[in-house]
Enzyme design. Structure first.
Site, PDB file in Angstrom:
ATOM      1  N   ASN A 119      33.829  37.094  49.072  1.00  0.00           N
ATOM      2  CA  ASN A 119      34.055  38.545  49.049  1.00  0.00           C
ATOM      3  C   ASN A 119      32.714  39.306  49.107  1.00  0.00           C
ATOM      4  O   ASN A 119      31.983  39.375  48.108  1.00  0.00           O
ATOM      5  CB  ASN A 119      34.825  38.879  47.758  1.00  0.00           C
ATOM      6  CG  ASN A 119      35.220  40.338  47.674  1.00  0.00           C
ATOM      7  OD1 ASN A 119      34.570  41.201  48.260  1.00  0.00           O
ATOM      8  ND2 ASN A 119      36.285  40.608  46.924  1.00  0.00           N
TER       9      ASN A 119
ATOM     10  N   GLU B  31      40.485  27.631  44.074  1.00  0.00           N
ATOM     11  CA  GLU B  31      40.836  28.362  42.840  1.00  0.00           C
ATOM     12  C   GLU B  31      42.000  27.639  42.166  1.00  0.00           C
ATOM     13  O   GLU B  31      43.062  27.494  42.776  1.00  0.00           O
ATOM     14  CB  GLU B  31      41.210  29.802  43.199  1.00  0.00           C
ATOM     15  CG  GLU B  31      41.354  30.676  41.978  1.00  0.00           C
ATOM     16  CD  GLU B  31      41.307  32.174  42.300  1.00  0.00           C
ATOM     17  OE1 GLU B  31      40.431  32.604  43.079  1.00  0.00           O
ATOM     18  OE2 GLU B  31      42.165  32.882  41.761  1.00  0.00           O
TER      19      GLU B  31
ATOM     20  N   ASP C  43      35.258  35.776  38.513  1.00  0.00           N
ATOM     21  CA  ASP C  43      36.687  35.951  38.740  1.00  0.00           C
ATOM     22  C   ASP C  43      37.118  37.204  37.999  1.00  0.00           C
ATOM     23  O   ASP C  43      36.701  37.434  36.854  1.00  0.00           O
ATOM     24  CB  ASP C  43      37.476  34.728  38.265  1.00  0.00           C
ATOM     25  CG  ASP C  43      38.762  34.617  39.053  1.00  0.00           C
ATOM     26  OD1 ASP C  43      38.699  34.298  40.250  1.00  0.00           O
ATOM     27  OD2 ASP C  43      39.836  34.908  38.499  1.00  0.00           O
TER      28      ASP C  43
ATOM     29  N   HIS D 101      33.840  46.681  34.861  1.00  0.00           N
ATOM     30  CA  HIS D 101      34.028  45.402  34.177  1.00  0.00           C
ATOM     31  C   HIS D 101      32.948  44.407  34.635  1.00  0.00           C
ATOM     32  O   HIS D 101      32.408  43.648  33.843  1.00  0.00           O
ATOM     33  CB  HIS D 101      35.439  44.880  34.478  1.00  0.00           C
ATOM     34  CG  HIS D 101      35.809  44.901  35.943  1.00  0.00           C
ATOM     35  ND1 HIS D 101      35.565  45.976  36.764  1.00  0.00           N
ATOM     36  CD2 HIS D 101      36.367  43.956  36.747  1.00  0.00           C
ATOM     37  CE1 HIS D 101      35.965  45.710  37.994  1.00  0.00           C
ATOM     38  NE2 HIS D 101      36.470  44.492  38.006  1.00  0.00           N
TER      39      HIS D 101
HETATM   40  P1  IMP Z   1      39.094  37.627  42.522  1.00  0.00           P
HETATM   41  O1  IMP Z   1      40.149  36.566  42.355  1.00  0.00           O
HETATM   42  O2  IMP Z   1      38.110  37.637  41.431  1.00  0.00           O
HETATM   43  O3  IMP Z   1      38.464  37.635  43.877  1.00  0.00           O
HETATM   44  O4  IMP Z   1      39.775  39.061  42.395  1.00  0.00           O
HETATM   45  C1  IMP Z   1      41.142  39.259  42.422  1.00  0.00           C
HETATM   46  C2  IMP Z   1      41.500  40.488  43.177  1.00  0.00           C
HETATM   47  O5  IMP Z   1      41.331  41.588  42.295  1.00  0.00           O
HETATM   48  C3  IMP Z   1      40.658  40.801  44.399  1.00  0.00           C
HETATM   49  O6  IMP Z   1      41.222  40.287  45.549  1.00  0.00           O
HETATM   50  C4  IMP Z   1      40.659  42.298  44.435  1.00  0.00           C
HETATM   51  O7  IMP Z   1      41.778  42.736  45.160  1.00  0.00           O
HETATM   52  C5  IMP Z   1      40.824  42.672  42.989  1.00  0.00           C
HETATM   53  N1  IMP Z   1      39.563  43.045  42.373  1.00  0.00           N
HETATM   54  C6  IMP Z   1      38.700  42.260  41.689  1.00  0.00           C
HETATM   55  N2  IMP Z   1      37.665  42.957  41.255  1.00  0.00           N
HETATM   56  C7  IMP Z   1      37.866  44.221  41.701  1.00  0.00           C
HETATM   57  C8  IMP Z   1      37.116  45.412  41.588  1.00  0.00           C
HETATM   58  O8  IMP Z   1      36.032  45.484  41.017  1.00  0.00           O
HETATM   59  N3  IMP Z   1      37.658  46.477  42.177  1.00  0.00           N
HETATM   60  C9  IMP Z   1      38.837  46.460  42.832  1.00  0.00           C
HETATM   61  N4  IMP Z   1      39.576  45.389  42.960  1.00  0.00           N
HETATM   62  C10 IMP Z   1      39.081  44.259  42.411  1.00  0.00           C
END
Ligand code: IMP
Length: 185
Positions: free
Chosen positions: A13, A40, A69, A166
């Site tokens: 990402n 994951e 995460d 966060h």
């Molecule tokens: P991940 O599994 O950590 O990549 O995050 C899970 C999902 O939460 C991501 O695909 C985003 O859609 C959302 N997400 C995580 N962090 C953020 C943030 O800081 N802002 C907005 N969406 C987030």
């Protein structure tokens, strides 16, 4: 002895990397990017998911790594989508979340950063509380356009989120530890 810059952030990402880079830069840590999709595990715990990703990332790079995460935990939905935030965003998206939340709009955005250097593994967390907005506001990525942090009327998409997110909190803890850890090895 590794330099303070000798840490890789591993993620698929690029939005996350830009935030991680900007936040750590303010904390005097230069981080390099390795774009990779890490496996994951299925778990209800962001810690377990992040720890597993960090261990895997270290096996790929053989250099100190951090991974992150994150998840959005909505009170009325008993913490959903939580660790499934990525899948839920890709399927029902922000419109779907707005349709699910009826009365109690409270939510928490959580981030867990996991560090691994082959010897040491540590996790750092950051949480911000807020509300799910009634409509999409702003054009940020992920859930940013529907999350209004406490004390604000704007969503994360409309704010300078790197100073209050966060992720900012979890990386601040990581940076404090990493800086002192580097001095003692
Ligand atoms: P991940 O599994 O950590 O990549 O995050 C899970 C999902 O939460 C991501 O695909 C985003 O859609 C959302 N997400 C995580 N962090 C953020 C943030 O800081 N802002 C907005 N969406 C987030």
């Amino acid at each position: 002895m590794p330099e303070l810059s000798d840490v890789y952030f591993v993620s698929s990402n690029h939005h996350k990397f830009q935030e991680v880079h900007s936040i750590l830069d303010r904390l005097h840590i230069t981080v390099r990017y390795n774009k990779a999709t890490l496996p994951e595990i299925q778990s209800a715990s962001l810690y377990d998911i992040a720890r597993h990703k960090a261990a895997h990332a270290y096996t790929l790079l053989s250099s100190p790594v951090i991974v992150e995460d994150a998840g959005l935990f909505i009170d009325e939905l008993n913490g959903f989508p939580g660790p499934y935030s990525s899948f839920v965003f890709d399927t029902i998206g922000n419109e779907g979340i707005l349709n699910l939340v009826k009365s109690d709009r409270s939510a928490t955005f959580s981030s867990v950063v996991a560090y691994s250097d082959g010897h040491t593994q540590k996790c750092f967390s950051g949480n911000i509380h807020g509300m799910i907005s009634k409509e999409i506001m702003g054009t940020g990525w992920g859930y940013d356009p529907i999350f209004v942090p406490d004390g604000s009327d704007s969503t994360l998409a409309q704010l300078d989120k790197d100073s209050l997110s966060h992720r900012h909190l979890s990386l601040e803890s990581f940076a404090a530890w990493f800086t002192s850890h580097q001095r003692t090895i």
